[in-house]
Design an enzyme around this catalytic site. Structure first.
Site, mmCIF file in Angstrom:
data_model
loop_
_atom_site.group_PDB
_atom_site.id
_atom_site.type_symbol
_atom_site.label_atom_id
_atom_site.label_comp_id
_atom_site.label_asym_id
_atom_site.label_seq_id
_atom_site.Cartn_x
_atom_site.Cartn_y
_atom_site.Cartn_z
ATOM 1 N N ASP A 11 8.445 10.425 -1.845
ATOM 2 C CA ASP A 11 7.983 9.162 -1.538
ATOM 3 C C ASP A 11 9.199 8.231 -1.398
ATOM 4 O O ASP A 11 10.366 8.549 -1.904
ATOM 5 C CB ASP A 11 6.940 8.592 -2.308
ATOM 6 C CG ASP A 11 6.562 7.124 -1.957
ATOM 7 O OD1 ASP A 11 6.240 6.959 -0.648
ATOM 8 O OD2 ASP A 11 6.151 6.501 -2.707
ATOM 9 N N ASP A 13 9.433 4.313 -1.199
ATOM 10 C CA ASP A 13 9.446 3.191 -2.157
ATOM 11 C C ASP A 13 9.146 3.764 -3.469
ATOM 12 O O ASP A 13 7.995 4.140 -3.900
ATOM 13 C CB ASP A 13 8.498 1.887 -1.761
ATOM 14 C CG ASP A 13 9.134 1.611 -0.271
ATOM 15 O OD1 ASP A 13 10.114 0.844 -0.235
ATOM 16 O OD2 ASP A 13 8.472 1.818 0.782
#
Length: 267
Positions: A11, A13
């Site tokens: 991922d 953020d």
């Protein structure tokens, strides 16, 4: 398996960056993967930006990630629709990340009898556009949404995101959308195809139990939860499933990308 051991999906953020700042160690880990020619893909449920936009954003934080190593829910959605109905048409609520991906997939944007209503992230949701989407869904357009995230952050506080607006359209029409982005494992599988990797040899690194860990688990990947984002050790215990490992941050993976489950020498 890659020469460096595992392949990686991660991922963006909460794992690599947080509030536009580099997570310490993220640049070293990405550098290690690139030096070892390890296949990797950075994932985001955000459909606003193109990979080029996101590359520029990451460069400002000190992370050098190629466009082709960035996979968005917009790209996953466009790929899904291209497979489902090649050369189709869509009424789109979203920004350049989504419209560009759909154009590149050969889709036509139209307000007249589209095959799909496609809802993505945007900074300014128009009541007029939402009303048009409701009427098109009522008239038979299939309802697709890029991701189920209900809210997103801003400097002033929370903003309604795709999932919240999708709920409004669903309530008005009685038609639930099909969400392509995380936690749908479809996004994981499309990212795996993009880097030519297999689930058995790939790790998913995320900061959220409900999206990252769940989608990785359902796609057959081993998962690592890092504690630099949404989920912490207390909230992680509330879920009926567990990640393969929990680490304080991505910095803990520096020097052990070949096998992150082995302890560093001297520990």
């Amino acid at each position: 398996m890659s020469k460096a051991g595992f392949n990686y999906l991660m991922d963006m953020d909460g794992v690599l960056v947080r509030e536009e700042h580099l997570v310490p160690g993220a640049d070293q880990f990405i550098g290690e993967l690139r030096d070892n020619d390890t296949p990797f893909m950075v994932l985001t449920n955000n459909s606003i930006y193109t990979p080029r936009d996101l590359r520029a954003r990451l460069l400002r934080t000190g992370l050098d990630i190629p466009e082709e190593a960035i996979w968005t829910s917009a790209l996953a959605t466009a790929g899904f629709l291209q497979e489902q109905r090649p050369g189709g048409s869509a009424y789109v609520i979203g920004e350049s990340g989504l419209t560009t991906a759909l154009h590149n997939a050969g889709y036509i944007m139209t307000e007249r009898d589209p095959d799909y209503v496609v809802l993505g992230e945007t900074r300014t949701y128009s009541f007029e556009a939402i009303t048009r989407a409701i009427r098109l869904v009522e008239n038979g357009a299939r309802f697709i949404a890029t991701n189920p995230d209900e809210k997103g952050p801003s400097r002033e506080g929370s903003l309604p995101a795709t999932g919240a607006v999708a709920a409004l359209i669903e309530k008005a029409t009685g038609r639930a959308p099909y969400y392509v982005g995380k936690p749908n494992p479809l996004m994981m599988r499309s990212a795996l195809r993009a880097i030519g990797a297999h689930s058995e040899n790939t790790l998913m690194i995320g900061d959220r139990m409900d999206t990252d860990v769940r989608s990785g688990l359902e796609a057959g990947l081993q998962t690592i939860l890092v504690l630099t984002g949404i989920s912490d050790t207390t909230t992680a215990e509330l879920f009926p499933y567990r990640p393969t490992a929990v680490m304080a941050s991505i910095a803990d993976l520096v020097g052990r990308s070949r096998n992150p489950f082995e302890e560093k020498s001297g520990e």
